[in-house]
Write a protein that holds these residues in place. Structure first.
Motif, PDB file in Angstrom:
ATOM      1  N   MET A  17       0.835  -1.204   0.000  1.00  0.00           N
ATOM      2  CA  MET A  17       0.000   0.000   0.000  1.00  0.00           C
ATOM      3  C   MET A  17       0.870   1.255   0.000  1.00  0.00           C
ATOM      4  O   MET A  17       0.519   2.272  -0.597  1.00  0.00           O
ATOM      5  N   ARG A  18       2.029   1.177   0.648  1.00  0.00           N
ATOM      6  CA  ARG A  18       2.897   2.353   0.769  1.00  0.00           C
ATOM      7  C   ARG A  18       3.726   2.594  -0.496  1.00  0.00           C
ATOM      8  O   ARG A  18       3.910   3.738  -0.916  1.00  0.00           O
ATOM      9  N   HIS A  95      -1.118   3.494  -2.493  1.00  0.00           N
ATOM     10  CA  HIS A  95      -0.161   4.098  -3.419  1.00  0.00           C
ATOM     11  C   HIS A  95      -0.841   4.290  -4.783  1.00  0.00           C
ATOM     12  O   HIS A  95      -1.599   3.426  -5.231  1.00  0.00           O
ATOM     13  N   PRO A  96      -0.566   5.418  -5.468  1.00  0.00           N
ATOM     14  CA  PRO A  96      -1.261   5.710  -6.731  1.00  0.00           C
ATOM     15  C   PRO A  96      -1.097   4.659  -7.826  1.00  0.00           C
ATOM     16  O   PRO A  96      -1.948   4.552  -8.711  1.00  0.00           O
ATOM     17  N   ASP A 101      -0.553  -1.240 -11.566  1.00  0.00           N
ATOM     18  CA  ASP A 101       0.390  -2.360 -11.423  1.00  0.00           C
ATOM     19  C   ASP A 101      -0.343  -3.698 -11.418  1.00  0.00           C
ATOM     20  O   ASP A 101       0.090  -4.664 -12.057  1.00  0.00           O
ATOM     21  N   MET A 102      -1.439  -3.743 -10.683  1.00  0.00           N
ATOM     22  CA  MET A 102      -2.175  -4.999 -10.544  1.00  0.00           C
ATOM     23  C   MET A 102      -2.740  -5.448 -11.888  1.00  0.00           C
ATOM     24  O   MET A 102      -2.622  -6.617 -12.276  1.00  0.00           O
ATOM     25  N   GLU A 103      -3.357  -4.509 -12.615  1.00  0.00           N
ATOM     26  CA  GLU A 103      -3.976  -4.860 -13.896  1.00  0.00           C
ATOM     27  C   GLU A 103      -2.926  -5.242 -14.942  1.00  0.00           C
ATOM     28  O   GLU A 103      -3.124  -6.189 -15.708  1.00  0.00           O
ATOM     29  N   LYS A 104      -1.808  -4.516 -14.972  1.00  0.00           N
ATOM     30  CA  LYS A 104      -0.806  -4.725 -16.030  1.00  0.00           C
ATOM     31  C   LYS A 104       0.135  -5.893 -15.760  1.00  0.00           C
ATOM     32  O   LYS A 104       0.468  -6.657 -16.668  1.00  0.00           O
ATOM     33  N   ASN A 170      -6.387  13.403  -5.661  1.00  0.00           N
ATOM     34  CA  ASN A 170      -6.168  12.224  -4.818  1.00  0.00           C
ATOM     35  C   ASN A 170      -7.398  11.339  -4.882  1.00  0.00           C
ATOM     36  O   ASN A 170      -8.504  11.787  -5.202  1.00  0.00           O
ATOM     37  N   PHE A 171      -7.189  10.066  -4.578  1.00  0.00           N
ATOM     38  CA  PHE A 171      -8.249   9.084  -4.732  1.00  0.00           C
ATOM     39  C   PHE A 171      -9.509   9.453  -3.945  1.00  0.00           C
ATOM     40  O   PHE A 171     -10.631   9.252  -4.417  1.00  0.00           O
TER      41      PHE A 171
END
Length: 208
Positions: A17-18, A95-96, A101-104, A170-171
């Protein structure tokens, strides 16, 4: 679950997450959570396996927290605001790059996330809409299936850096606007008035 493994998953979640997913190595994880890689590999075979376990744990946490909110029998608008407050709390720590990252790079982890949305979150949002109609807070002409799909697909847009660059947005801000937009779009006249009072009383303030 083994207590040591639970601790590893909790601390690994905090690291991901960080710092995001792609940039973090297993050496980083071991160093950050202060265990040897050998200990981690007693429980997982590689980084993807670790991430899958982390995602499963996060999904289970979602279910536990959201089910507790549902059990409170709030009206439909208060319920979705409380769920939104929980989601916003998660977004504050994220983290943005995580979604990208997860999808790719980690399709197995992404599939777990998509299954969670399709199975559990779809049912929660659909149930909320059905109850809101009965309570007179949502429009009685809603096509629930279409609206649920629209809402869940818009959540992915919150993380789209081409639309909402992290250096400008921000999210939490983006998600809060999405939630207001969603509720206003499905609310009846009574629901719009109720939402207006919630905003006036700062009950829709996710920064509390």
């Amino acid at each position: 679950m083994d207590e040591k493994f639970s601790e590893i998953l909790l601390k690994s979640t905090q690291v991901f997450m960080r710092y995001g997913l792609k940039s973090v190595t297993m050496d980083d994880i071991a160093r950050e959570i202060k265990v040897s890689k050998k200990t981690i590999y007693k429980y997982v075979k590689d980084k993807t396996d670790l991430l899958c376990n982390v995602m499963q744990g996060n999904c289970s946490c979602d279910v536990m927290v959201i089910d507790e909110i549902l059990d409170r029998q709030l009206n439909a608008i208060d319920e979705i605001i409380e769920i939104g407050r929980y989601v916003a709390g998660q977004l504050k720590m994220m983290h943005p790059s995580i979604h990208y990252d997860m999808e790719k790079y980690y399709p197995e982890v992404w599939q777990l996330f998509e299954t969670h949305k399709t199975n559990y979150l779809y049912g929660c949002v659909a149930g909320n809409m059905a109850r809101g109609i009965k309570e007179g807070l949502y429009r009685d002409n809603l096509n629930i299936e279409i609206m649920v799909k629209l809402y869940l697909s818009k959540i992915d847009l919150v993380f789209d850096a081409t639309i909402f660059p992290p250096n400008k947005f921000n999210f939490v801000e983006v998600y809060m606007e999405l939630l207001r937009y969603h509720i206003k779009g499905i609310a009846s006249d009574n629901g719009v008035e109720y939402l207006r009072n919630e905003i006036k009383n700062e009950n829709l303030n996710f920064y509390q």
